[in-house]
Design an enzyme around this catalytic site. Sequence first.
Site, PDB file in Angstrom:
ATOM      1  N   ALA A  39       1.038  -1.215   0.093  1.00  0.00           N
ATOM      2  CA  ALA A  39       0.222   0.002  -0.011  1.00  0.00           C
ATOM      3  C   ALA A  39       0.307   1.115   0.526  1.00  0.00           C
ATOM      4  O   ALA A  39       1.884   1.267   0.564  1.00  0.00           O
ATOM      5  CB  ALA A  39      -0.805  -0.352   0.797  1.00  0.00           C
ATOM      6  N   GLY A  50       0.705  -4.720   1.227  1.00  0.00           N
ATOM      7  CA  GLY A  50      -0.339  -4.939   0.230  1.00  0.00           C
ATOM      8  C   GLY A  50      -0.182  -5.518  -1.016  1.00  0.00           C
ATOM      9  O   GLY A  50      -1.091  -6.299  -1.418  1.00  0.00           O
ATOM     10  N   GLU A  79       4.771  -5.670   6.723  1.00  0.00           N
ATOM     11  CA  GLU A  79       3.602  -4.394   8.107  1.00  0.00           C
ATOM     12  C   GLU A  79       4.368  -4.149   9.484  1.00  0.00           C
ATOM     13  O   GLU A  79       4.441  -2.826  10.212  1.00  0.00           O
ATOM     14  CB  GLU A  79       2.691  -4.828   8.329  1.00  0.00           C
ATOM     15  CG  GLU A  79       2.051  -4.026   6.876  1.00  0.00           C
ATOM     16  CD  GLU A  79       1.611  -5.607   5.433  1.00  0.00           C
ATOM     17  OE1 GLU A  79       2.596  -6.797   5.844  1.00  0.00           O
ATOM     18  OE2 GLU A  79       1.175  -5.218   5.018  1.00  0.00           O
TER      19      GLU A  79
HETATM   20  N1  CO8 Z   1       4.356   3.460  -0.609  1.00  0.00           N
HETATM   21  C1  CO8 Z   1       4.803   4.011  -1.115  1.00  0.00           C
HETATM   22  N2  CO8 Z   1       6.153   4.435  -1.703  1.00  0.00           N
HETATM   23  C2  CO8 Z   1       6.604   3.728  -2.047  1.00  0.00           C
HETATM   24  C3  CO8 Z   1       6.506   2.281  -1.273  1.00  0.00           C
HETATM   25  C4  CO8 Z   1       4.875   1.755  -0.677  1.00  0.00           C
HETATM   26  N3  CO8 Z   1       4.656   0.861  -0.045  1.00  0.00           N
HETATM   27  N4  CO8 Z   1       7.433   1.514  -1.703  1.00  0.00           N
HETATM   28  C5  CO8 Z   1       8.519   1.541  -2.453  1.00  0.00           C
HETATM   29  N5  CO8 Z   1       7.804   3.815  -3.393  1.00  0.00           N
HETATM   30  C6  CO8 Z   1       8.308   4.571  -3.201  1.00  0.00           C
HETATM   31  C7  CO8 Z   1       9.951   4.412  -2.330  1.00  0.00           C
HETATM   32  O1  CO8 Z   1       9.564   5.657  -1.143  1.00  0.00           O
HETATM   33  C8  CO8 Z   1      10.308   5.316  -4.110  1.00  0.00           C
HETATM   34  O2  CO8 Z   1      10.367   6.601  -3.910  1.00  0.00           O
HETATM   35  P1  CO8 Z   1      11.471   7.876  -4.103  1.00  0.00           P
HETATM   36  O3  CO8 Z   1      11.808   7.148  -5.288  1.00  0.00           O
HETATM   37  O4  CO8 Z   1      10.409   9.475  -4.210  1.00  0.00           O
HETATM   38  O5  CO8 Z   1      11.688   8.049  -2.659  1.00  0.00           O
HETATM   39  C9  CO8 Z   1      10.722   4.584  -4.788  1.00  0.00           C
HETATM   40  O6  CO8 Z   1       9.246   3.785  -4.370  1.00  0.00           O
HETATM   41  C10 CO8 Z   1      11.040   3.478  -5.374  1.00  0.00           C
HETATM   42  O7  CO8 Z   1      11.939   3.060  -3.862  1.00  0.00           O
HETATM   43  P2  CO8 Z   1      13.348   2.316  -2.949  1.00  0.00           P
HETATM   44  O8  CO8 Z   1      14.307   3.866  -3.682  1.00  0.00           O
HETATM   45  O9  CO8 Z   1      13.158   2.488  -2.211  1.00  0.00           O
HETATM   46  O10 CO8 Z   1      13.888   1.002  -4.250  1.00  0.00           O
HETATM   47  P3  CO8 Z   1      14.827   0.149  -3.052  1.00  0.00           P
HETATM   48  O11 CO8 Z   1      15.132  -0.797  -4.286  1.00  0.00           O
HETATM   49  O12 CO8 Z   1      16.217   0.759  -2.499  1.00  0.00           O
HETATM   50  O13 CO8 Z   1      13.630  -0.379  -2.254  1.00  0.00           O
HETATM   51  C11 CO8 Z   1      12.328  -1.915  -1.495  1.00  0.00           C
HETATM   52  C12 CO8 Z   1      12.918  -1.473  -2.499  1.00  0.00           C
HETATM   53  C13 CO8 Z   1      12.299  -2.838  -0.503  1.00  0.00           C
HETATM   54  C14 CO8 Z   1      10.601  -2.561  -2.218  1.00  0.00           C
HETATM   55  C15 CO8 Z   1      11.515  -0.712  -0.182  1.00  0.00           C
HETATM   56  O14 CO8 Z   1      11.349   0.235  -1.476  1.00  0.00           O
HETATM   57  C16 CO8 Z   1      10.408  -1.137   0.146  1.00  0.00           C
HETATM   58  O15 CO8 Z   1      11.066  -1.331   1.879  1.00  0.00           O
HETATM   59  N6  CO8 Z   1       9.471  -0.606   0.203  1.00  0.00           N
HETATM   60  C17 CO8 Z   1       8.350  -0.682   1.123  1.00  0.00           C
HETATM   61  C18 CO8 Z   1       7.636  -1.668   1.050  1.00  0.00           C
HETATM   62  C19 CO8 Z   1       6.871  -2.058   2.364  1.00  0.00           C
HETATM   63  O16 CO8 Z   1       7.014  -1.604   3.433  1.00  0.00           O
HETATM   64  N7  CO8 Z   1       5.286  -2.353   2.042  1.00  0.00           N
HETATM   65  C20 CO8 Z   1       4.115  -2.780   2.694  1.00  0.00           C
HETATM   66  C21 CO8 Z   1       3.513  -1.251   2.749  1.00  0.00           C
HETATM   67  S1  CO8 Z   1       2.203  -1.459   4.306  1.00  0.00           S
HETATM   68  C22 CO8 Z   1       0.837  -2.313   3.652  1.00  0.00           C
HETATM   69  O17 CO8 Z   1       0.767  -2.517   3.078  1.00  0.00           O
HETATM   70  C23 CO8 Z   1      -0.282  -2.305   4.491  1.00  0.00           C
HETATM   71  C24 CO8 Z   1      -1.433  -2.837   4.069  1.00  0.00           C
HETATM   72  C25 CO8 Z   1      -2.629  -3.003   4.540  1.00  0.00           C
HETATM   73  C26 CO8 Z   1      -3.247  -1.628   4.183  1.00  0.00           C
HETATM   74  C27 CO8 Z   1      -4.372  -1.696   5.042  1.00  0.00           C
HETATM   75  C28 CO8 Z   1      -4.818  -0.576   5.095  1.00  0.00           C
HETATM   76  C29 CO8 Z   1      -4.301   0.343   6.582  1.00  0.00           C
END
Ligand code: CO8
Length: 256
Positions: free
Chosen positions: A66, A111, A134
Amino acid sequence: MYNNITIQLLDQTALLEITRPKFLNALNRETLEEIDHAFSQELLQNKDIRGVIITGAGEKAFVAGADIKEFVNYSAEEGAALAKWGHGVMNRIYEFPKPIIAAINGYALGGGLELALACHMRVASQNAKMGLPEVTLGLIPGYGGTQRLASLVGRGKALEMIMSGEMIDAVEAHQWGLVNHVTNQEDLYNTCNHLLKKMYEKSPKAIAAAIKVVNAGLDKSKDGYEEEVKAFGESFGTPDFREGTDAFIAKRKPNF
Ligand code: CO8
């Protein structure tokens, strides 16, 4: 028409691609609304579409979760409302009457993995990484992942993934039963389409009934055996039953 997804009709398969590669295809509200709209309208109603493949644009991600930036300031009530709405979207995919495959082409996190879990089948490319991170954010999965992961891989493995927040790779996910098949990145679409094409030779009405009844058995509020009896009986009244049995008797291939 859509800002965050594209839909291509390739023969009888609709390829739904989430197109926010800059943000690793993170599911902001607008993206989920568009996915929901597609499944409630054209993918459902277009009779030329017999199955759906969902994937993420770019080389790196299926969906990295998400969109965290959207909910950082949410209250408890707003979080609960988002999860409840998200459940509705995921359930429409879970209950969709035509087969859906998640083609997991990179990160499927949070998500994003929950979206893949709502699909009927999952095929992962060798570079795929899956996890429910999460707990790292002080959250738990909120789009049905706590329930669907446990029903797919069992309580022990589901809790390991949820409590550690760690990712597993495609081979491990296959060993766990989380994905149906693992393939090379370049063969991902063809592998999914090949699976679907075998299903297009079968009765679409029977396939819809099978999805409904299997899901009913996993739903604590329903009696799956009763649902099976009902759906089995109803099958006898369908043109697909006539065609399938006529073809068998005439020693020809059925034409559904
Ligand atoms: N949300 C928003 N932006 C994201 C997300 C995300 N989940 N994942 C990546 N991005 C963005 C980064 O912020 C970055 O943007 P910017 O260049 O503007 O800073 C761009 O995508 C590229 O990402 P990275 O530079 O971080 O790329 P890396 O190759 O270094 O890392 C990862 C890749 C390991 C996947 C890393 O991006 C990461 O850890 N992302 C977050 C993963 C995460 O925690 N996902 C779970 C999110 S919570 C969720 O899904 C809850 C679901 C249920 C919701 C229910 C309602 C409340």
